[in-house]
Enzyme design. Structure first.
Site, mmCIF file in Angstrom:
data_model
loop_
_atom_site.group_PDB
_atom_site.id
_atom_site.type_symbol
_atom_site.label_atom_id
_atom_site.label_comp_id
_atom_site.label_asym_id
_atom_site.label_seq_id
_atom_site.Cartn_x
_atom_site.Cartn_y
_atom_site.Cartn_z
ATOM 1 N N GLU A 273 -7.222 -7.692 -3.685
ATOM 2 C CA GLU A 273 -7.904 -7.166 -2.491
ATOM 3 C C GLU A 273 -8.894 -8.152 -1.871
ATOM 4 O O GLU A 273 -9.182 -8.078 -0.670
ATOM 5 C CB GLU A 273 -8.629 -5.863 -2.841
ATOM 6 C CG GLU A 273 -8.697 -4.880 -1.700
ATOM 7 C CD GLU A 273 -7.321 -4.344 -1.351
ATOM 8 O OE1 GLU A 273 -6.922 -4.542 -0.197
ATOM 9 O OE2 GLU A 273 -6.641 -3.762 -2.215
ATOM 10 N N GLY B 97 -0.450 -2.917 5.945
ATOM 11 C CA GLY B 97 -1.377 -3.975 6.352
ATOM 12 C C GLY B 97 -2.092 -3.576 7.627
ATOM 13 O O GLY B 97 -2.350 -2.401 7.875
ATOM 14 N N GLU C 183 -3.264 -4.075 -2.501
ATOM 15 C CA GLU C 183 -3.187 -5.074 -1.423
ATOM 16 C C GLU C 183 -1.765 -5.592 -1.280
ATOM 17 O O GLU C 183 -0.899 -4.850 -0.883
ATOM 18 C CB GLU C 183 -4.194 -6.208 -1.617
ATOM 19 C CG GLU C 183 -4.769 -6.746 -0.304
ATOM 20 C CD GLU C 183 -3.752 -7.296 0.687
ATOM 21 O OE1 GLU C 183 -3.571 -6.657 1.741
ATOM 22 O OE2 GLU C 183 -3.154 -8.363 0.433
ATOM 23 N N SER D 246 -10.918 -3.368 5.405
ATOM 24 C CA SER D 246 -9.582 -2.806 5.237
ATOM 25 C C SER D 246 -9.036 -2.328 6.573
ATOM 26 O O SER D 246 -9.780 -2.136 7.542
ATOM 27 C CB SER D 246 -9.681 -1.614 4.276
ATOM 28 O OG SER D 246 -8.456 -0.936 4.184
ATOM 29 N N SER D 247 -7.708 -2.137 6.594
ATOM 30 C CA SER D 247 -7.065 -1.486 7.742
ATOM 31 C C SER D 247 -6.639 -0.071 7.398
ATOM 32 O O SER D 247 -6.062 0.624 8.241
ATOM 33 C CB SER D 247 -5.808 -2.240 8.150
ATOM 34 O OG SER D 247 -6.111 -3.558 8.446
ATOM 35 N N THR E 35 0.802 -1.226 0.000
ATOM 36 C CA THR E 35 0.000 0.000 0.000
ATOM 37 C C THR E 35 0.841 1.285 0.000
ATOM 38 O O THR E 35 2.060 1.253 0.101
ATOM 39 C CB THR E 35 -0.989 -0.059 1.197
ATOM 40 O OG1 THR E 35 -1.650 -1.311 1.183
ATOM 41 C CG2 THR E 35 -2.010 1.024 1.197
HETATM 42 N N1 GLY Z 1 -5.097 -4.256 1.697
HETATM 43 C C1 GLY Z 1 -4.720 -3.374 2.700
HETATM 44 C C2 GLY Z 1 -5.869 -2.868 3.464
HETATM 45 O O1 GLY Z 1 -6.874 -2.559 2.857
HETATM 46 O O2 GLY Z 1 -5.840 -2.759 4.655
#
Ligand code: GLY
Length: 620
Positions: free
Chosen positions: A453, A502, A435, A480-481, A415
């Site tokens: 994703e 992440g 992702e 998501s984070s 990301t």
């Molecule tokens: N794929 C990273 C997130 O959406 O947290």
């Protein structure tokens, strides 16, 4: 602050010079190289020097901070000529998709938090990827068992409908001043003339070479002649330039219908080893969703960001909200301060694992999770002096019966994050992703990588007969984070921040906010400081930093400690009465550049080259 981190900066600067001597790779450029991709402006060199010295960048009117100097420079030029933060974001994202393709791009998704200066209002735009309509809760199961992570990631199965192009157009339609064709031109030029492969990109390719070899198009681009593309090599991407030209001429529909969409669908469905279910209807139906910002009170501030389907604002808000009544002034080298932050985080992650998912599909106690009374009740658990023996989800206020099982998915760091403040006072915080690094490893014919994703969904749909909120469903967005954040005080932004990483994104952002607000660090110092992150298991301390010394004290308190690399990519801009103060994470290649706004100098029309059409006055 003690100096702590390795830096790639000198190597990056050298890469620009090395590019001059490189031949273009046959695999990516059918003609000889003609450009000096990678050469940096004096502004960018100054920004790199400041970062190396641990100094923030200061400027009176506008600023942009992102993960690659070429992208930041291109965005800065747009801001300097009177573009808004949304205009600059279009340019920055288009360049990042070229020069940092492993992290974000047209084949991915993003969340954007926007502060609108004219209206004094905060909102968010959800450009998250969606599951195909043909997906079902068993997407990542084989014979009733969870698939192995890499078997799920690589190939078409993990690809969700991209949202980033729609988000770029949507944000521009709402908040942009300049023409899209003008905003995409820097990336088109760079794609055609070539850019110097950065050290980070080259290292990422080398690490992932085996997986990148699986699809001929991906392999030809990243492994020309079968070898990983080298640092400093001049890389061109003509298909990407053609895609951007199509978007410049045809707008959003040029991506979501027609040849570009068909190329995506064919790529996803045609990867025989692990085909996916994406169809043309999924692309045609894609929508950006405007959602209210989720805010949590912390000290004298409101910490605001992206609500569901992101767990970002809720989990960052829960951590900070639980810490509200505690004195953290002893700092990061105090074991009790780390205990408070770590256990607040563990409790927040317990709620995250139980309750958080796409609220368009599952009922969610969104307001209850950041309710001040709920968080202060949760904070009662933190009043001991040892690590909590066990941590369980709480019971936030809600108007439905809730009976979810805990999420089961793996989240790896990848990301990119963009922070921008423009000379009209608008602020933009956008975290953008495909992702995993290189996403699904499938490159569309249009010269961009497709995301993986969908692996952010829970691979299991149920546990002991109880459904999991974040299970796969057709048209749903995976949890998501990503935590693009704007910290507000008295209704105005004071800090624009976010990070890749992440599920550790949440800890990186929460700690940087604490460092800035509680420990009084300027943004660069807050980004430089080593990380201590606790999600739901070990207490992770950043390798090679003074926080390694906290292993003993934290073990004494009852934590299992893990010393490891913690590769954040924080980009932040502090908004002060004296101007803007920006910083970029020393762990990555990014910089912050700021400057004077022509608009702020009172020039009503500031276009300095043909094609730049500025609506006047700027749209609210
Ligand atoms: N794929 C990273 C997130 O959406 O947290």
């Amino acid at each position: 602050m003690r100096p702590t981190l390795i830096t790639l900066l000198p190597a990056l600067v050298l890469a620009g010079a090395a590019a001059l001597a490189q031949e273009a790779s046959d695999a990516v450029a059918p003609e000889a190289a003609t450009a000096t991709g990678g050469a940096m402006s004096a502004n960018a060199m100054a920004a790199l020097k400041a970062k190396e010295a641990g100094e923030p960048v200061r400027a009176p009117n506008w600023m942009v901070a992102a993960a690659n100097p070429l992208a930041v420079e291109a965005g800065a030029a747009i801001l300097a000529e009177g573009g808004t933060a949304a205009d600059a974001m279009v340019t920055v994202q288009a360049v990042l998709g070229l020069v940092e393709p492993q992290s974000s791009g047209l084949g991915g998704g993003a969340f954007l938090v926007w502060y609108d200066a004219a209206r004094g209002a905060l909102t968010t735009l959800d450009g998250r990827e969606t599951a195909p309509l043909a997906a079902d809760p068993t997407l990542f199961q084989m014979g009733g068992e969870r698939m192995k992570w890499w078997d799920a990631v690589v190939g078409g199965r993990s690809v969700g409908t991209p949202g980033t192009p729609a988000l770029m157009f949507d944000a521009h339609d709402r908040y942009g001043n300049l023409e899209v064709s003008h905003l995409l031109q820097p990336a088109i030029d760079l794609a055609e003339s070539g850019f110097a492969v950065s050290p980070r990109m080259a290292a990422s390719v080398a690490r992932d070479a085996e997986r990148l070899a699986g699809q001929p198009r991906t392999s030809a681009y990243f492994l020309p002649g079968g070898e990983p593309i080298a640092e400093g090599a001049l890389l061109k991407n003509f298909p990407y330039a053609a895609t951007l030209k199509a978007l410049a001429g045809g707008g959003r529909d040029a991506f979501y219908t027609g040849d570009i969409a068909q190329g995506i669908v064919d790529t996803v469905q045609g990867f025989d080893a692990n085909p996916g279910r994406l169809e043309m209807i999924d692309l045609a139906a894609y929508q950006v969703k405007e959602r209210p910002a989720v805010c949590a009170a912390y000290r004298a501030y409101d910490v605001c960001g992206m609500g569901p389907p992101s767990s970002g604002a809720l989990t960052v808000g829960q951590i900070l909200g639980q810490l509200n009544s505690f004195d953290l002034s002893a700092g990061v080298e105090d074991a009790q301060v780390l205990r408070l932050i770590g256990d607040a985080s563990r409790q927040a992650f317990a709620d995250r694992g139980r309750y958080m998912a796409d609220s368009d599909f599952v009922p969610m106690p969104t307001a209850g999770l950041v309710d001040a009374e709920y968080l202060s009740a949760r904070a009662e658990n933190l009043k001991g002096d040892r690590a909590l023996d066990s941590v369980a989800p709480g019971r936030p206020a809600f108007d439905h019966a809730l009976n979810w099982a805990d999420n089961v998915s793996v989240e790896r760091p990848s990301t990119s994050h963009i922070s921008i403040v423009d000379s009209y006072g608008n602020a933009l915080s956008m975290t953008t992703t495909i992702e995993n690094g290189f996403g699904s490893r499938l490159m569309a014919p249009g010269g961009f990588l497709l995301n993986n994703e969908l692996t952010d969904f829970s691979f299991k749909s149920h546990a002991d007969g109880v459904p999991i909120a974040n299970r796969v469903e057709p048209g749903k967005r995976p949890r998501s984070s990503m935590s693009p954040t704007i910290v507000m005080q008295d209704g105005a932004p004071v800090l624009v921040i976010g990070s890749p990483g992440g599920s550790r994104i949440i800890g990186y952002v929460a700690q940087a906010i604490i460092a800035h607000l509680d420990w009084g660090m300027d943004v660069q110092a807050a980004l430089d400081m080593p990380h201590a992150v606790n999600r739901f298991g070990t207490y992770d301390l950043e390798e090679g930093t003074y926080l390694e010394e906290m292993e003993g004290p934290l073990t004494e308190l009852g934590y299992e400690v893990n010393i490891r690399g913690l590769n954040s990519g924080l980009h932040a801009i502090q908004v002060t009465p004296e101007g803007l103060v920006g910083g970029a994470d020393p762990r990555r290649e990014g910089i912050a550049i700021g400057g004077w706004g022509a608009w702020a100098l009172g020039m009503r029309r500031v276009a300095n080259w043909p094609g730049a059409v500025i609506r006047n006055p700027p749209r609210a």
